[in-house]
Scaffold this active site. Structure first.
Site, mmCIF file in Angstrom:
data_model
loop_
_atom_site.group_PDB
_atom_site.id
_atom_site.type_symbol
_atom_site.label_atom_id
_atom_site.label_comp_id
_atom_site.label_asym_id
_atom_site.label_seq_id
_atom_site.Cartn_x
_atom_site.Cartn_y
_atom_site.Cartn_z
ATOM 1 N N GLU A 60 0.819 -1.204 0.000
ATOM 2 C CA GLU A 60 0.000 0.000 0.000
ATOM 3 C C GLU A 60 0.860 1.264 0.000
ATOM 4 O OE1 GLU A 60 -2.221 -3.423 1.569
ATOM 5 O OE2 GLU A 60 -0.304 -2.521 2.095
ATOM 6 N N ARG A 268 8.201 -12.564 0.560
ATOM 7 C CA ARG A 268 7.398 -11.396 0.875
ATOM 8 C C ARG A 268 7.795 -10.762 2.206
ATOM 9 N NH1 ARG A 268 4.120 -7.563 -1.515
ATOM 10 N NH2 ARG A 268 2.586 -6.765 -0.043
ATOM 11 N N GLY A 308 12.504 -3.012 -0.361
ATOM 12 C CA GLY A 308 12.358 -1.811 -1.162
ATOM 13 C C GLY A 308 12.970 -1.862 -2.543
ATOM 14 N N GLU A 309 13.411 -3.048 -2.995
ATOM 15 C CA GLU A 309 14.082 -3.141 -4.295
ATOM 16 C C GLU A 309 13.297 -3.948 -5.322
ATOM 17 O OE1 GLU A 309 18.732 -2.708 -3.824
ATOM 18 O OE2 GLU A 309 18.055 -4.634 -3.033
ATOM 19 N N ASN A 333 0.874 -7.290 -6.574
ATOM 20 C CA ASN A 333 0.833 -6.333 -7.682
ATOM 21 C C ASN A 333 1.439 -6.916 -8.967
ATOM 22 O OD1 ASN A 333 0.766 -4.100 -9.311
ATOM 23 N ND2 ASN A 333 1.926 -2.772 -7.946
ATOM 24 N N LEU A 335 1.288 -5.340 -11.839
ATOM 25 C CA LEU A 335 1.589 -4.256 -12.765
ATOM 26 C C LEU A 335 3.062 -3.856 -12.764
ATOM 27 C CD1 LEU A 335 -1.539 -2.005 -12.138
ATOM 28 C CD2 LEU A 335 -1.139 -3.620 -14.016
ATOM 29 N N GLU A 336 3.771 -4.139 -11.695
ATOM 30 C CA GLU A 336 5.188 -3.748 -11.654
ATOM 31 C C GLU A 336 6.002 -4.478 -12.714
ATOM 32 O OE1 GLU A 336 6.279 -4.228 -7.543
ATOM 33 O OE2 GLU A 336 5.657 -2.186 -7.053
#
Length: 422
Positions: A60, A268, A308-309, A333, A335-336
């Site tokens: 999020e 994750r 964060g990568e 997600n 879409l990344e």
């Protein structure tokens, strides 16, 4: 009904603190900053007339990042508060925005804690992300006199049926929202059925389509890919317990056909990094860990045990499997990798991304697999056929490009709420 609900929260408090302590055995950050969970220790005038954006965790926070950046640019004189509920989400906020925003944990759903929070941070507008629907939080916002808005709202059929079983609690909560920017018309209908005012619900698409891949990010991805060498590379991202084993088994099948192939494995949750590293070795596979700055050049698995990568890591692979989908989590997600023009693979459990997965599938950019054999077969087919791989990647990227624009629409709705408030 909300009185009974609040009483349950007060009764559960000892168990919630115990849960934090137990989770802290694997992730020590859960044993820190407990006062923030109850909004203890804040000055009454910590901030004045702020904007409050609430995200839950990493996903999020990343979805909200373009929105937060635009809010910082458009309202430079307005304090911006960003809350999360997890340490990993907290780390992302700090890494992305530093001291440009005020970051604390969102208080638990306890009326006293929420009142203390409102008094300290004095929000004029509260923006909650996706499905952060909390009756006491919503009531506290309205009691404070602030506007309340949902952005990037999603509501799966499963979640809708769950909420619909508690109408005396849910309907008053939904009626308190001043605006709801949701992802699809179907979800708009569900929010209205739960009690939201129809004229306040706007189906504007997902802000996740509005991500950007800047030159710095592209440069990092290219550099990492150069370190991996000229060989097939696939990534399994955001895996959950129960997924790493079939992913590694599929990679074993890929290696039997393409011995130089590399798997980038991204669990994750950080508390699982060491466990997954051990699992890789137990499977007889060589592994390099990114956190230890080990080279990916001559190994079979590159364990991306950093935070964060992920977006950059997608750019270094030829194709991508997105986890949380071989087990009934609901997916993550898609879409990344699509934005990088990568063919996207996923398991069948996609109830959190129904509309997005359908768009990608219809365009020919998404492959759905049910088990390790199907995963391995699809991987081998794509890795052996560059033309098809590129075609599916371009189809996935076209979906991202065609659906941009939700961010601007959401910002317009925020502007309208601030105008009304002022």
């Amino acid at each position: 009904m909300r009185t009974f609900y609040s009483a349950l929260w007060y009764l559960l408090l000892p168990f919630l603190f115990l849960r934090l302590w137990l989770r802290g055995r694997k992730a020590p950050a859960y044993r820190q900053r407990w006062a923030e969970r109850m909004a203890w220790g804040y000055r009454r005038d910590t901030l004045q007339n702020s904007l409050w954006v609430h995200a839950v965790s990493v996903g999020e926070t990343l979805a909200a990042a373009p929105l937060i950046e635009r809010l910082l640019a458009q309202y430079p004189d307005t304090p911006l508060v960003v809350t999360t509920t997890t340490p990993t989400g907290s780390e992302r906020v700090k890494a992305l925005f530093g001291d440009r925003v005020t970051h604390v944990y969102c208080p638990w759903e306890v009326p006293g804690a929420l009142t203390r929070f409102m008094t300290a941070f004095d929000p004029q507008l509260v923006v909650v992300l996706e499905t952060e629907l909390w009756p006491n939080l919503c009531a506290a916002v309205k009691r404070h006199g602030a506007k309340l808005m949902l952005v990037n709202g999603r509501l799966s059929e499963k979640s809708y049926h769950g909420y619909s079983k508690l109408p005396r609690l849910v309907r008053p909560m939904m009626a308190q929202f001043d605006a709801l920017a949701v992802q699809t018309p179907v979800e708009a209908e569900r929010y209205v059925a739960l009690g939201a005012w129809p004229e306040r619900v706007h189906a504007i698409g997902s802000v996740k389509f509005d991500m950007t891949l800047d030159e710095a990010l592209r440069g990092k991805a290219a550099a990492l890919r150069a370190d991996m060498g000229a060989r097939p590379v696939w990534i399994a991202a955001s895996t959950h317990p129960g997924e790493d084993e079939p992913v590694l088994a599929a990679h074993q099948q890929v290696l039997a056909s393409q011995p130089d192939a590399l798997l980038i494995l991204v669990p994750r949750h950080p508390e699982r990094f060491n466990e997954v590293a051990s699992l890789i070795r137990q499977q007889g596979l060589s592994v390099a860990r990114r956190s230890a700055a080990e080279s990916p050049a001559d190994v079979q698995v590159y364990l991306a045990d950093t935070m964060g990568e992920l977006l950059m890591l997608f750019g270094s692979a030829d194709l991508a499997f997105v986890g949380g989908s071989l087990v009934p989590v609901g997916g993550h997600n898609l879409l990344e990798p699509a934005a990088w023009e990568k063919p996207v693979l996923t398991g069948p459990h996609l109830h959190n991304f129904t509309a997005i997965s359908q768009l990608l599938h219809d365009a020919g950019g998404l492959s759905v697999v049910s088990n390790e054999s199907e995963l391995a077969g699809t991987l081998l087919t794509l890795l052996a056929d560059d033309a098809t791989c590129r075609q599916q990647g371009r189809a996935a990227a076209a979906v991202v490009e065609a659906n941009r624009g939700a961010l601007d629409k959401g910002l317009q709705l925020i502007s309208e709420q601030l105008t009304v408030k002022s």
